[in-house]
Design a protein around this motif. Sequence first.
Motif, short mmCIF file in Angstrom:
data_model
loop_
_atom_site.label_atom_id
_atom_site.label_comp_id
_atom_site.label_asym_id
_atom_site.label_seq_id
_atom_site.Cartn_x
_atom_site.Cartn_y
_atom_site.Cartn_z
N CYS A 1 16.69 -23.34 22.21
CA CYS A 1 17.79 -24.28 22.39
C CYS A 1 18.97 -23.55 23.04
O CYS A 1 19.35 -22.46 22.60
CB CYS A 1 18.19 -24.86 21.05
SG CYS A 1 19.63 -25.93 21.14
N CYS B 1 15.37 -29.83 20.15
CA CYS B 1 15.75 -28.92 19.07
C CYS B 1 15.90 -29.75 17.80
O CYS B 1 16.74 -30.65 17.73
CB CYS B 1 17.07 -28.22 19.41
SG CYS B 1 17.68 -27.21 18.04
N CYS C 1 21.98 -23.62 20.10
CA CYS C 1 21.92 -22.91 18.82
C CYS C 1 20.84 -21.83 18.78
O CYS C 1 20.76 -21.08 17.81
CB CYS C 1 21.74 -23.90 17.67
SG CYS C 1 20.10 -24.62 17.56
N CYS D 1 19.67 -28.80 15.85
CA CYS D 1 20.96 -29.39 16.21
C CYS D 1 20.80 -30.72 16.92
O CYS D 1 21.79 -31.41 17.16
CB CYS D 1 21.78 -28.42 17.08
SG CYS D 1 21.21 -28.29 18.78
ZN LIG Z 1 19.75 -26.45 18.84
#
Ligand SMILES: [Zn+2]
Length: 94
Positions: free
Chosen positions: A42, A62, A45, A65
């Motif tokens: 990602c 992802c 994050c 998040c």
């Molecule tokens: Zn993420």
Amino acid sequence: MSNASDVTHEEIVALRAQRQADGDSLQGEERERQRTLHWMRCCKCGTQMDEIVFRGVRVDKCLRCGGIYLDDGELEQLVGKPGWIEALRSFFGS
Ligand SMILES: [Zn+2]
């Protein structure tokens, strides 16, 4: 976000040329190292992303998040189908 202005086509063209140059300037080994380091991670994050098939299109998501990555052309494949925005909302919403 409310006072942000849309990017112009000319700015995109200039940015694309810059990013191509950035990529080309990396030497083979460093480029490979970067690719291995970031592959399917990602961009927000850093979590490993999962590949999810949504309406026949493989989308990287992802699950930490909620970020979604679409490859070139995938957005075009998703939009325009009947009820696509509601389907996206229910599928990707948290
Ligand atoms: Zn993420």
